[in-house]
Enzyme design. Sequence first.
Site, PDB file in Angstrom:
ATOM      1  N   VAL A 102       0.835  -1.206   0.000  1.00  0.00           N
ATOM      2  CA  VAL A 102       0.000   0.000   0.000  1.00  0.00           C
ATOM      3  C   VAL A 102       0.872   1.259   0.000  1.00  0.00           C
ATOM      4  CG1 VAL A 102      -1.759   1.247   1.349  1.00  0.00           C
ATOM      5  CG2 VAL A 102      -1.828  -1.238   1.210  1.00  0.00           C
ATOM      6  N   GLY A 105       3.450   3.231  -4.655  1.00  0.00           N
ATOM      7  CA  GLY A 105       3.646   3.476  -6.081  1.00  0.00           C
ATOM      8  C   GLY A 105       3.441   2.248  -6.950  1.00  0.00           C
ATOM      9  N   SER A 108      -1.817  -0.050  -5.796  1.00  0.00           N
ATOM     10  CA  SER A 108      -2.796  -0.740  -4.947  1.00  0.00           C
ATOM     11  C   SER A 108      -4.162  -0.049  -4.962  1.00  0.00           C
ATOM     12  CB  SER A 108      -2.218  -0.807  -3.533  1.00  0.00           C
ATOM     13  OG  SER A 108      -3.203  -0.915  -2.587  1.00  0.00           O
ATOM     14  N   ASP A 152      -2.749   5.061 -13.574  1.00  0.00           N
ATOM     15  CA  ASP A 152      -2.766   3.824 -12.779  1.00  0.00           C
ATOM     16  C   ASP A 152      -3.978   2.967 -13.125  1.00  0.00           C
ATOM     17  OD1 ASP A 152      -0.568   4.911 -11.578  1.00  0.00           O
ATOM     18  OD2 ASP A 152      -1.248   4.543  -9.529  1.00  0.00           O
TER      19      ASP A 152
HETATM   20  O1  PMV Z   1       0.161   5.864  -7.696  1.00  0.00           O
HETATM   21  P1  PMV Z   1       1.587   6.218  -7.890  1.00  0.00           P
HETATM   22  O2  PMV Z   1       2.313   6.509  -6.643  1.00  0.00           O
HETATM   23  O3  PMV Z   1       2.293   5.280  -8.797  1.00  0.00           O
HETATM   24  O4  PMV Z   1       1.642   7.639  -8.660  1.00  0.00           O
HETATM   25  C1  PMV Z   1       1.000   7.849  -9.843  1.00  0.00           C
HETATM   26  C2  PMV Z   1       1.804   8.702 -10.720  1.00  0.00           C
HETATM   27  C3  PMV Z   1       1.712  10.212 -10.575  1.00  0.00           C
HETATM   28  O5  PMV Z   1       2.112  10.731 -11.829  1.00  0.00           O
HETATM   29  C4  PMV Z   1       2.675  10.712  -9.509  1.00  0.00           C
HETATM   30  C5  PMV Z   1       0.325  10.710 -10.230  1.00  0.00           C
HETATM   31  C6  PMV Z   1      -0.687  10.524 -11.336  1.00  0.00           C
HETATM   32  O6  PMV Z   1      -1.872  10.666 -11.049  1.00  0.00           O
HETATM   33  O7  PMV Z   1      -0.314  10.280 -12.499  1.00  0.00           O
END
Ligand code: PMV
Length: 313
Positions: A102, A105, A108, A152
């Site tokens: 969690v 990056g 999750s 994501d």
């Molecule tokens: O969920 P993470 O920590 O992998 O971050 C996503 C990537 C970011 O560019 C930092 C945020 C986004 O919404 O794209």
Amino acid sequence: MPATTAYAPGKIILFGEHAVVYNRPAIACPVNKVRAKAVLIPQPKGEPGSVRVQAPDIGLDSWLEELAPDHPLRFVVDMLLEHLEIDHIPACILRVTSTIPVASGLGSSAAIPVAVMRALTGFLGISLPDEKINQLAFRVEQLSHGTPSGIDNTVITYSLPVYFIKEQPLTLLHISTAYTFVIGDSGVSSPTSRTVAAVRSGWQEEPERYEGIFDQIGSLTDRAKEFLERGERARLGELMDLNHELLVELGVSSPQLDNLVAAARRAGALGAKMSGGGGGGNMIALATAESAPRIAHSIMRAGAAGTITTTVE
Ligand code: PMV
């Protein structure tokens, strides 16, 4: 009625995190070694509409309606049923588990809703296209991140390597060679919302400097797409190193991440960078099948809480 099970993978961002929030391109890949799992178990003797939610990883065992409306698990179920225009579902247990760390990056917060929606639609005998699952998962990301780019939920829904620009049609990557990545966990959990907010305030104070960094990240991401598709590992690695330096300039890396990145390079990684929101969480190193164990060992000796070796093809 049998139980219905669905999974969703974790993910890594290879290039372009943070700049992607400002409409620059980014590249992300699924990580199938870690995943979220949702199981819908029918309870034929239960009261219709009663949903027991169990998430043993976080010690949760509660009736759905007793969770706060903005609890991510309640939010995703309510949102999906509203979208499907269904008031009540047969009594069931919704059990959610995940091997994705969690706040690190690895996606999750997007994988859990995708797995829950797939299990719930399967349980109800409804088929929902990926595009719709992706749109709904984006709404859950908005709840937890504020201003997510959508990368994501997209890479996790489609479970394929993607070249992504916010609010534009998705481009799937055609990768002909297998790439091995070692993922190193700094052991420090860091919510994405925090680093995204820090970048936003930096950008508001020094818009030209930040826009310049985003442009550099965007153009190296475009070059990385070509190298990835052509199988040019060494040049791809160089771009990962450059991307890491630009993320350091944005202030989203951390001493632990920099240390793991340096350890990976010392052990022969072709390139290494932090991945995702930063401030903690994970870094990634481009390896080969032969060098991966050595790089993983070096990252562990430098203080990582764990490593995952994954192949992207
Ligand atoms: O969920 P993470 O920590 O992998 O971050 C996503 C990537 C970011 O560019 C930092 C945020 C986004 O919404 O794209």
